[in-house]
Design a protein around this motif. Sequence first.
Motif, PDB file in Angstrom:
ATOM      1  N   HIS A 186      -7.956  10.512   8.719  1.00 10.41           N
ATOM      2  CA  HIS A 186      -9.176  10.020   8.019  1.00 10.41           C
ATOM      3  C   HIS A 186      -9.755  11.606   7.923  1.00 10.41           C
ATOM      4  N   ASP A 187      -9.532  12.676   9.136  1.00  5.12           N
ATOM      5  CA  ASP A 187     -10.472  13.598   8.218  1.00  5.12           C
ATOM      6  C   ASP A 187      -9.796  14.599   7.243  1.00  5.12           C
ATOM      7  N   LEU A 190     -10.792  13.119   4.408  1.00  4.72           N
ATOM      8  CA  LEU A 190     -12.017  13.176   3.597  1.00  4.72           C
ATOM      9  C   LEU A 190     -11.967  14.053   2.681  1.00  4.72           C
ATOM     10  N   SER A 234     -17.060   6.971  -1.421  1.00  2.65           N
ATOM     11  CA  SER A 234     -18.243   7.772   0.318  1.00  2.65           C
ATOM     12  C   SER A 234     -17.628   7.321   0.913  1.00  2.65           C
ATOM     13  N   GLU A 235     -17.734   8.024   2.163  1.00  2.00           N
ATOM     14  CA  GLU A 235     -17.211   7.810   3.473  1.00  2.00           C
ATOM     15  C   GLU A 235     -17.243   6.252   3.980  1.00  2.00           C
TER      16      GLU A 235
END
Length: 249
Positions: A186-187, A190, A234-235
Amino acid sequence: MDDTGVDIGRAVAEIRNAEEMPGLPMAWRWSPMSRFVFALAMDADGGWAYQMNSLDVHDEGLTRAVLAFAREHRLGRGPDAGPLTTASGFSYGTYRFDSVAAASPSVHGYHHGRNEALNEVVSGVFPAYRCEFRGDESPEEAVTRFKGMLRPTVLSRPPVPYLRMRYDNTRTKGGSVGPSRGFTTHDVLLRELGLLEGAPGSFVEFENSSGEVWHVEWNGSWLVNGTARDAPPSESWVASVLGLPGEVR
């Protein structure tokens, strides 16, 4: 004894310091070293077992709940079981886990090198999140997820959503190799989405556990699957499409 000739109860009794687990019939626990606690529950017919391992922090109540849930759902047992099998509807205490997952004997290898026969009749079970599994993982993909990404022995772990991605960035010169999407975290997603702005010709393409695919570009304006957007993803949007539980978005 199961139809392969394995007496699971006897095999567990031969494990050093194994003892019956309070509060759960036909279940045992043992600690091979100070940081680990292993627990195993056998099916009523003696033909299969479910084992949960925990590292550093051991919660006996959670372990009992996971083993009982796995046994009730016969997770990983039967001819239709894949390398990773899941059942949703699980909950315990304040934990956010919503599922229990089972790794097949060839994936977990919990008893490789010690008791191969026992290994072949054990599901490696652990508390999990629905968003972490697609359901059609190949044996190789299951090993990658189970041993390299999910950290199934860590009870405090956050969700690691099923996420495959490919990307190319004309400014940073970073990118994936080949046309296929590979597993990532996930990181990383992003980070690469954040690096798109100001890099015309760049893209990030990713896939979630439902097989849905998003292609994100910046060419002076944002495009998501070919549709213009006024703002970057967006996150919270990313968390939503990955299926992350609301508390961790």
